[in-house]
Design a protein around this motif. Structure first.
Motif, PDB file in Angstrom:
ATOM      1  N   MET A   1       0.846  -1.167   0.000  1.00 34.38           N
ATOM      2  CA  MET A   1       0.000   0.000   0.000  1.00 34.38           C
ATOM      3  C   MET A   1       0.895   1.235   0.000  1.00 34.38           C
ATOM      4  SD  MET A   1      -3.139   0.956   2.502  1.00 34.38           S
ATOM      5  CE  MET A   1      -2.293   1.451   3.994  1.00 34.38           C
ATOM      6  N   SER A   2       0.547   2.195  -0.804  1.00 35.87           N
ATOM      7  CA  SER A   2       1.365   3.399  -0.869  1.00 35.87           C
ATOM      8  C   SER A   2       0.657   4.556  -0.171  1.00 35.87           C
ATOM      9  CB  SER A   2       1.656   3.763  -2.327  1.00 35.87           C
ATOM     10  OG  SER A   2       0.448   4.055  -2.990  1.00 35.87           O
ATOM     11  N   SER A   3       1.454   5.436   0.380  1.00 35.23           N
ATOM     12  CA  SER A   3       0.955   6.621   1.056  1.00 35.23           C
ATOM     13  C   SER A   3       1.986   7.715   0.888  1.00 35.23           C
ATOM     14  CB  SER A   3       0.755   6.328   2.552  1.00 35.23           C
ATOM     15  OG  SER A   3       0.474   7.517   3.258  1.00 35.23           O
ATOM     16  N   GLU A   4       1.523   8.940   0.914  1.00 34.61           N
ATOM     17  CA  GLU A   4       2.476  10.042   0.834  1.00 34.61           C
ATOM     18  C   GLU A   4       3.239  10.236   2.142  1.00 34.61           C
ATOM     19  OE1 GLU A   4       0.528  14.208   1.437  1.00 34.61           O
ATOM     20  OE2 GLU A   4      -0.956  12.968   0.365  1.00 34.61           O
ATOM     21  N   PHE A   5       2.787   9.552   3.196  1.00 32.40           N
ATOM     22  CA  PHE A   5       3.419   9.695   4.508  1.00 32.40           C
ATOM     23  C   PHE A   5       4.326   8.515   4.801  1.00 32.40           C
ATOM     24  CE2 PHE A   5      -0.813  11.735   4.774  1.00 32.40           C
ATOM     25  CZ  PHE A   5      -0.388  13.049   4.896  1.00 32.40           C
ATOM     26  N   ASN A   6       5.461   8.803   5.417  1.00 40.80           N
ATOM     27  CA  ASN A   6       6.384   7.740   5.815  1.00 40.80           C
ATOM     28  C   ASN A   6       5.885   7.002   7.053  1.00 40.80           C
ATOM     29  OD1 ASN A   6       8.285   8.172   3.753  1.00 40.80           O
ATOM     30  ND2 ASN A   6       9.126   9.907   4.886  1.00 40.80           N
ATOM     31  N   ASN A   7       5.143   7.705   7.923  1.00 46.24           N
ATOM     32  CA  ASN A   7       4.550   7.075   9.095  1.00 46.24           C
ATOM     33  C   ASN A   7       3.289   7.823   9.482  1.00 46.24           C
ATOM     34  OD1 ASN A   7       5.109   9.143  11.187  1.00 46.24           O
ATOM     35  ND2 ASN A   7       7.252   8.650  10.755  1.00 46.24           N
ATOM     36  N   GLU A   8       2.515   7.213  10.362  1.00 41.52           N
ATOM     37  CA  GLU A   8       1.209   7.785  10.723  1.00 41.52           C
ATOM     38  C   GLU A   8       1.310   9.159  11.389  1.00 41.52           C
ATOM     39  OE1 GLU A   8       2.513   5.330  14.254  1.00 41.52           O
ATOM     40  OE2 GLU A   8       2.440   4.948  12.112  1.00 41.52           O
ATOM     41  N   GLU A   9       2.401   9.441  12.044  1.00 38.00           N
ATOM     42  CA  GLU A   9       2.535  10.722  12.742  1.00 38.00           C
ATOM     43  C   GLU A   9       2.743  11.892  11.790  1.00 38.00           C
ATOM     44  OE1 GLU A   9       5.315  10.353  15.945  1.00 38.00           O
ATOM     45  OE2 GLU A   9       3.976   9.034  17.056  1.00 38.00           O
ATOM     46  N   GLU A  10       2.964  11.632  10.535  1.00 33.39           N
ATOM     47  CA  GLU A  10       3.068  12.701   9.541  1.00 33.39           C
ATOM     48  C   GLU A  10       1.697  13.071   8.961  1.00 33.39           C
ATOM     49  OE1 GLU A  10       5.860  11.519   6.525  1.00 33.39           O
ATOM     50  OE2 GLU A  10       7.535  11.469   7.930  1.00 33.39           O
ATOM     51  N   SER A  11       0.699  12.244   9.201  1.00 34.02           N
ATOM     52  CA  SER A  11      -0.641  12.474   8.667  1.00 34.02           C
ATOM     53  C   SER A  11      -1.469  13.307   9.642  1.00 34.02           C
ATOM     54  CB  SER A  11      -1.342  11.128   8.422  1.00 34.02           C
ATOM     55  OG  SER A  11      -2.718  11.333   8.158  1.00 34.02           O
ATOM     56  N   PRO A  12      -1.810  14.556   9.284  1.00 34.81           N
ATOM     57  CA  PRO A  12      -2.603  15.372  10.208  1.00 34.81           C
ATOM     58  C   PRO A  12      -3.976  14.769  10.485  1.00 34.81           C
ATOM     59  CG  PRO A  12      -2.304  16.514   8.110  1.00 34.81           C
ATOM     60  CD  PRO A  12      -1.491  15.272   8.055  1.00 34.81           C
ATOM     61  N   GLY A  13      -4.568  14.154   9.484  1.00 35.21           N
ATOM     62  CA  GLY A  13      -5.883  13.540   9.693  1.00 35.21           C
ATOM     63  C   GLY A  13      -5.823  12.386  10.678  1.00 35.21           C
ATOM     64  N   PHE A  14      -4.830  11.521  10.524  1.00 31.43           N
ATOM     65  CA  PHE A  14      -4.697  10.387  11.425  1.00 31.43           C
ATOM     66  C   PHE A  14      -4.382  10.860  12.837  1.00 31.43           C
ATOM     67  CE2 PHE A  14      -2.393   6.865  13.449  1.00 31.43           C
ATOM     68  CZ  PHE A  14      -3.367   5.876  13.371  1.00 31.43           C
ATOM     69  N   MET A  15      -3.513  11.835  12.957  1.00 31.76           N
ATOM     70  CA  MET A  15      -3.154  12.343  14.288  1.00 31.76           C
ATOM     71  C   MET A  15      -4.367  13.011  14.952  1.00 31.76           C
ATOM     72  SD  MET A  15      -0.233  11.214  14.918  1.00 31.76           S
ATOM     73  CE  MET A  15      -0.075  12.033  16.499  1.00 31.76           C
ATOM     74  N   LEU A  16      -5.151  13.750  14.167  1.00 31.66           N
ATOM     75  CA  LEU A  16      -6.365  14.362  14.715  1.00 31.66           C
ATOM     76  C   LEU A  16      -7.319  13.274  15.196  1.00 31.66           C
ATOM     77  CD1 LEU A  16      -8.063  16.886  15.299  1.00 31.66           C
ATOM     78  CD2 LEU A  16      -8.903  16.742  12.941  1.00 31.66           C
ATOM     79  N   TRP A  17      -7.446  12.207  14.423  1.00 31.87           N
ATOM     80  CA  TRP A  17      -8.303  11.096  14.800  1.00 31.87           C
ATOM     81  C   TRP A  17      -7.835  10.465  16.107  1.00 31.87           C
ATOM     82  CZ3 TRP A  17      -7.382   5.703  14.906  1.00 31.87           C
ATOM     83  CH2 TRP A  17      -8.534   4.915  15.032  1.00 31.87           C
ATOM     84  N   ARG A  18      -6.530  10.237  16.220  1.00 30.32           N
ATOM     85  CA  ARG A  18      -5.980   9.634  17.453  1.00 30.32           C
ATOM     86  C   ARG A  18      -6.237  10.517  18.665  1.00 30.32           C
ATOM     87  NH1 ARG A  18       0.146   7.639  16.594  1.00 30.32           N
ATOM     88  NH2 ARG A  18      -0.203   6.176  18.276  1.00 30.32           N
ATOM     89  N   VAL A  19      -5.903  11.794  18.536  1.00 39.96           N
ATOM     90  CA  VAL A  19      -6.084  12.719  19.654  1.00 39.96           C
ATOM     91  C   VAL A  19      -7.561  12.859  20.003  1.00 39.96           C
ATOM     92  CG1 VAL A  19      -5.800  15.126  20.390  1.00 39.96           C
ATOM     93  CG2 VAL A  19      -3.932  13.953  19.225  1.00 39.96           C
ATOM     94  N   THR A  20      -8.411  12.916  18.989  1.00 41.82           N
ATOM     95  CA  THR A  20      -9.856  13.015  19.236  1.00 41.82           C
ATOM     96  C   THR A  20     -10.350  11.813  20.027  1.00 41.82           C
ATOM     97  OG1 THR A  20     -10.210  14.328  17.241  1.00 41.82           O
ATOM     98  CG2 THR A  20     -12.125  13.172  18.123  1.00 41.82           C
ATOM     99  N   ASN A  21      -9.899  10.625  19.671  1.00 37.15           N
ATOM    100  CA  ASN A  21     -10.305   9.427  20.420  1.00 37.15           C
ATOM    101  C   ASN A  21      -9.848   9.479  21.867  1.00 37.15           C
ATOM    102  OD1 ASN A  21     -11.791   8.034  18.471  1.00 37.15           O
ATOM    103  ND2 ASN A  21      -9.945   7.201  17.540  1.00 37.15           N
ATOM    104  N   LEU A  22      -8.612   9.914  22.097  1.00 40.40           N
ATOM    105  CA  LEU A  22      -8.109  10.042  23.468  1.00 40.40           C
ATOM    106  C   LEU A  22      -8.912  11.076  24.252  1.00 40.40           C
ATOM    107  CD1 LEU A  22      -4.271   9.973  22.746  1.00 40.40           C
ATOM    108  CD2 LEU A  22      -5.605   8.197  23.932  1.00 40.40           C
ATOM    109  N   TRP A  23      -9.182  12.221  23.621  1.00 39.16           N
ATOM    110  CA  TRP A  23      -9.931  13.289  24.288  1.00 39.16           C
ATOM    111  C   TRP A  23     -11.359  12.840  24.573  1.00 39.16           C
ATOM    112  CZ3 TRP A  23     -14.062  16.224  22.243  1.00 39.16           C
ATOM    113  CH2 TRP A  23     -14.461  17.285  23.046  1.00 39.16           C
TER     114      TRP A  23
END
Length: 147
Positions: A1-23
């Motif tokens: 699978m290809s992505s423009e990001f090298n890891n999940e922490e470079e993706s603002p959408g994924f990071m927002l999703w993670r933080v939102t779940n924690l909050w």
């Protein structure tokens, strides 16, 4: 699978999703003693706040849904639950037969006032690691919310 990001922490959408779940988990825990879900709290407190801004004349379901940016049908379902709990009252609008005026009961006002203290305390704790950067976060979130 290809992505423009090298890891999940470079993706603002994924990071927002993670933080939102924690909050959201933290907020759920803060609201547990009040037996309120997060949508119930948001609508109850928003109803209280909007009514206070409107000289306690009551607000409509549409006004509440627009303020919270919540779907009108979801708003209606949550308001039904809050009404069953005795936290809000709905009565016919004096000039619009299609609308109801929503107001907060005395017990709903007490619950909303206590719950907001718990939610704000949890917000302070959750975002405390940002220190003064919390203002920058708020500015960025407001910018995104204008989309």
């Amino acid at each position: 699978m290809s992505s423009e990001f090298n890891n999940e922490e470079e993706s603002p959408g994924f990071m927002l999703w993670r933080v939102t779940n924690l909050w959201q988990k933290a907020i759920r825990n803060a609201l547990d003693p009040f037996e309120l879900t997060h949508p119930q709290f948001v609508l109850l407190f928003s109803c209280k706040w909007l009514n206070e801004q409107n000289n306690c004349t009551g607000i409509t379901q549409v006004q509440l849904a627009q303020h919270t940016q919540m779907d009108v049908n979801v708003t209606s379902q949550v308001l039904r639950t809050l009404e069953k709990k005795g936290y809000i009252e709905r009565r016919p609008h004096p000039t619009d037969s299609r609308a109801n005026v929503i107001s907060v009961t005395k017990v709903g006002d007490t619950v909303a006032s206590q719950a907001v203290q718990a939610v704000e305390a949890e917000d302070r704790a959750f975002f405390s690691s940002l220190g003064r950067d919390v203002g920058q976060l708020n500015r960025l979130l407001r910018q995104l919310a204008k989309r």
